[in-house]
Motif scaffolding. Structure first.
Motif, mmCIF file in Angstrom:
data_model
loop_
_atom_site.group_PDB
_atom_site.id
_atom_site.type_symbol
_atom_site.label_atom_id
_atom_site.label_comp_id
_atom_site.label_asym_id
_atom_site.label_seq_id
_atom_site.Cartn_x
_atom_site.Cartn_y
_atom_site.Cartn_z
ATOM 1 N N LEU A 17 5.905 -1.583 1.340
ATOM 2 C CA LEU A 17 4.910 -2.827 1.717
ATOM 3 C C LEU A 17 4.084 -2.771 0.361
ATOM 4 N N ARG A 18 5.225 -3.874 -0.282
ATOM 5 C CA ARG A 18 4.384 -4.362 -1.358
ATOM 6 C C ARG A 18 3.633 -5.788 -0.888
ATOM 7 N N GLY A 19 2.465 -5.145 -2.094
ATOM 8 C CA GLY A 19 1.610 -6.404 -1.737
ATOM 9 C C GLY A 19 1.015 -7.769 -2.756
ATOM 10 N N LEU A 20 0.378 -8.432 -2.644
ATOM 11 C CA LEU A 20 0.420 -9.692 -3.075
ATOM 12 C C LEU A 20 -1.225 -10.136 -3.296
ATOM 13 N N ASP A 21 -1.692 -10.305 -4.273
ATOM 14 C CA ASP A 21 -3.436 -10.781 -4.947
ATOM 15 C C ASP A 21 -3.959 -10.845 -3.543
ATOM 16 N N SER A 22 -3.708 -11.276 -2.738
ATOM 17 C CA SER A 22 -4.257 -11.767 -1.704
ATOM 18 C C SER A 22 -3.967 -10.851 -0.095
ATOM 19 N N ILE A 23 -3.248 -10.327 -0.552
ATOM 20 C CA ILE A 23 -2.634 -8.868 0.923
ATOM 21 C C ILE A 23 -2.112 -7.950 -0.255
ATOM 22 N N ILE B 193 -6.687 4.503 4.525
ATOM 23 C CA ILE B 193 -6.442 3.545 4.305
ATOM 24 C C ILE B 193 -6.965 1.773 4.501
ATOM 25 N N GLN B 194 -7.810 1.490 3.551
ATOM 26 C CA GLN B 194 -8.310 -0.071 3.923
ATOM 27 C C GLN B 194 -7.445 -1.058 4.555
ATOM 28 N N ASP B 195 -7.242 -1.356 5.757
ATOM 29 C CA ASP B 195 -6.324 -2.583 6.075
ATOM 30 C C ASP B 195 -6.726 -3.846 6.272
ATOM 31 N N ASP B 196 -7.655 -4.871 5.496
ATOM 32 C CA ASP B 196 -8.038 -5.439 5.699
ATOM 33 C C ASP B 196 -7.294 -6.892 5.622
ATOM 34 N N THR B 197 -5.806 -6.798 5.650
ATOM 35 C CA THR B 197 -5.433 -7.905 5.450
ATOM 36 C C THR B 197 -4.312 -7.571 6.839
ATOM 37 N N GLY B 198 -4.369 -6.407 7.492
ATOM 38 C CA GLY B 198 -3.670 -6.278 8.806
ATOM 39 C C GLY B 198 -2.145 -5.927 8.703
ATOM 40 N N MET B 199 -1.716 -5.759 6.939
ATOM 41 C CA MET B 199 -0.072 -5.226 7.253
ATOM 42 C C MET B 199 0.523 -4.357 7.414
ATOM 43 N N LEU B 200 -1.239 -3.301 7.688
ATOM 44 C CA LEU B 200 -0.035 -1.566 8.868
ATOM 45 C C LEU B 200 -0.741 -2.186 10.217
ATOM 46 N N SER B 201 -0.664 -3.703 11.107
ATOM 47 C CA SER B 201 -1.839 -3.328 12.698
ATOM 48 C C SER B 201 -0.303 -3.237 13.186
ATOM 49 N N THR B 202 0.503 -2.883 12.563
ATOM 50 C CA THR B 202 1.429 -2.501 14.146
ATOM 51 C C THR B 202 1.713 -0.526 14.276
ATOM 52 N N GLY C 291 -8.090 1.849 -0.837
ATOM 53 C CA GLY C 291 -8.564 3.128 -0.695
ATOM 54 C C GLY C 291 -7.378 3.326 -1.016
ATOM 55 N N GLU C 292 -7.132 5.755 -0.421
ATOM 56 C CA GLU C 292 -6.676 6.803 -0.814
ATOM 57 C C GLU C 292 -5.372 6.756 -0.273
ATOM 58 N N ALA C 293 -4.303 7.244 -0.865
ATOM 59 C CA ALA C 293 -3.003 7.065 -0.354
ATOM 60 C C ALA C 293 -2.447 8.808 -1.133
ATOM 61 N N ASN C 294 -1.669 8.748 -0.592
ATOM 62 C CA ASN C 294 -1.130 10.112 -1.165
ATOM 63 C C ASN C 294 0.967 10.792 -0.225
ATOM 64 N N ILE C 295 1.137 10.505 -1.945
ATOM 65 C CA ILE C 295 2.597 10.198 -1.651
ATOM 66 C C ILE C 295 3.402 11.185 -0.871
ATOM 67 N N SER C 296 2.233 12.749 -0.784
ATOM 68 C CA SER C 296 3.279 14.115 -0.127
ATOM 69 C C SER C 296 2.829 13.908 0.884
ATOM 70 N N HIS D 36 -0.734 -2.797 -5.042
ATOM 71 C CA HIS D 36 -1.615 -2.079 -3.992
ATOM 72 C C HIS D 36 -3.833 -1.294 -5.094
ATOM 73 N N GLN D 37 -4.093 -1.219 -4.057
ATOM 74 C CA GLN D 37 -5.071 -0.940 -5.297
ATOM 75 C C GLN D 37 -5.643 0.367 -4.321
ATOM 76 N N PHE D 38 -4.949 1.416 -4.544
ATOM 77 C CA PHE D 38 -4.877 2.500 -4.165
ATOM 78 C C PHE D 38 -6.097 3.737 -5.058
ATOM 79 N N LEU D 39 -7.021 3.943 -4.838
ATOM 80 C CA LEU D 39 -7.763 4.802 -5.313
ATOM 81 C C LEU D 39 -7.664 6.686 -5.887
ATOM 82 N N TYR D 40 -7.843 6.995 -6.410
ATOM 83 C CA TYR D 40 -7.781 8.086 -6.547
ATOM 84 C C TYR D 40 -5.892 8.678 -6.690
ATOM 85 N N PHE D 41 -5.812 8.221 -7.062
ATOM 86 C CA PHE D 41 -3.735 7.983 -6.435
ATOM 87 C C PHE D 41 -3.149 8.174 -7.339
ATOM 88 N N ASP D 42 -2.296 9.752 -7.621
ATOM 89 C CA ASP D 42 -2.153 9.911 -8.622
ATOM 90 C C ASP D 42 0.141 9.660 -8.983
#
Length: 274
Positions: free
Chosen positions: A83-89, A47-56, A93-98, A114-120
């Motif tokens: 992990l609720r996303g917002l327009d600016s946050i 996952i690409q975390d440009d806004t630092g949501m997962l920095s901790t 990338g890829e996220a897999n619930i499994s 969020h903008q999870f690519l290739y995520f069903d």
């Protein structure tokens, strides 16, 4: 004498350890379980975390103290992943619930916005049987709504609205969610008929079915179905075309909010029946 003294000391030490464990539980000092921490780190990978949501979220830290994570004070099990996303946050990338399968005590899961690519929405979602809250709205995901959602018998809140790449039919297995109070499937590309089995959702208070797709047929409800409904949002010309449908809506005694789009026959039929 010495032996008795030693035994008393051992008993006293054991008692102090038990009291410490209880105090740690009360004050929230119980740490998360290692396998659950590793599951969260695996989910983060890719996952690409440009806004630092997962920095901790760091490998050597207690995951119960991470942003968006909440644990039980008694067991250390992860109960909430919010992990609720917002327009600016938002996460990209890829996220897999499994990868979260080891979070078997999870009650609350929010990955919306969020903008999870290739995520069903993986069929593995049906393994989180303790979930009471699931929100994937406004997430850049796709695929069909898995029928395994029907396994979440404790679910009270399900929000899948505005997921533009979701398509296909509404699974009739959703009727097994008898504790469900909130269901929003609006603004997706769903097709087929609305399952008549949804009438068994007797606790439902909110229903959103404003579709971009090709839902067909009539609303499969009769007087007495969904008696606790307070908010009803409909759209498309598949709804409220018959006298029976209008009568069903008019008999919803608790209904406070009715939002209808492109249902032009509602007003004409209502005026005819008045």
């Amino acid at each position: 004498m010495m032996r008795n003294y030693v035994l008393k000391c051992v008993y006293a030490l054991l008692l102090l350890m038990l009291l410490y464990d209880d105090a740690a539980s009360i004050h929230g000092d119980v740490k998360c379980l290692d396998k659950e921490r590793r599951a969260l780190l695996t989910f983060k990978h890719g996952i690409q975390d440009d806004t630092g949501m997962l920095s901790t979220w760091k490998d050597d830290d207690d995951c119960c103290k991470w942003q968006g994570v909440a644990c039980s004070n008694q067991t250390g099990h992860v109960l909430r992943l919010h992990l609720r996303g917002l327009d600016s946050i938002c996460l990209i990338g890829e996220a897999n619930i499994s990868t979260l399968i080891d979070l078997q005590n999870l009650e609350h899961l929010d990955l919306s916005g969020h903008q999870f690519l290739y995520f069903d929405i993986s069929e593995h979602i049906g393994l989180f049987t303790k979930l009471t809250y699931l929100n994937l709205s406004y997430a850049d995901i796709g695929g069909r709504i898995p029928y395994q959602l029907g396994n979440l018998s404790q679910l009270q809140y399900l929000d899948l609205n505005n997921i533009y790449d979701i398509y296909g039919a509404i699974p009739p297995q959703l009727s097994s969610l008898t504790h469900l109070r909130y269901l929003d499937l609006s603004y997706n590309f769903l097709d087929g008929e609305i399952p008549s089995q949804l009438k068994y959702l007797g606790q439902l208070q909110y229903l959103g079915l404003q579709s971009h797709g090709e839902l067909s047929g009539a609303m499969p409800f009769q007087s007495g179905d969904l008696p606790l409904l307070r908010t009803l949002k409909l759209g498309g010309d598949f709804v409220l075309k018959t006298k029976q449908e209008v009568e069903w809506v008019s008999n919803l005694s608790l209904l406070k909010n009715l939002n209808v789009i492109e249902c032009w026959q509602l007003s004409s039929m209502a005026s005819t029946n008045s």
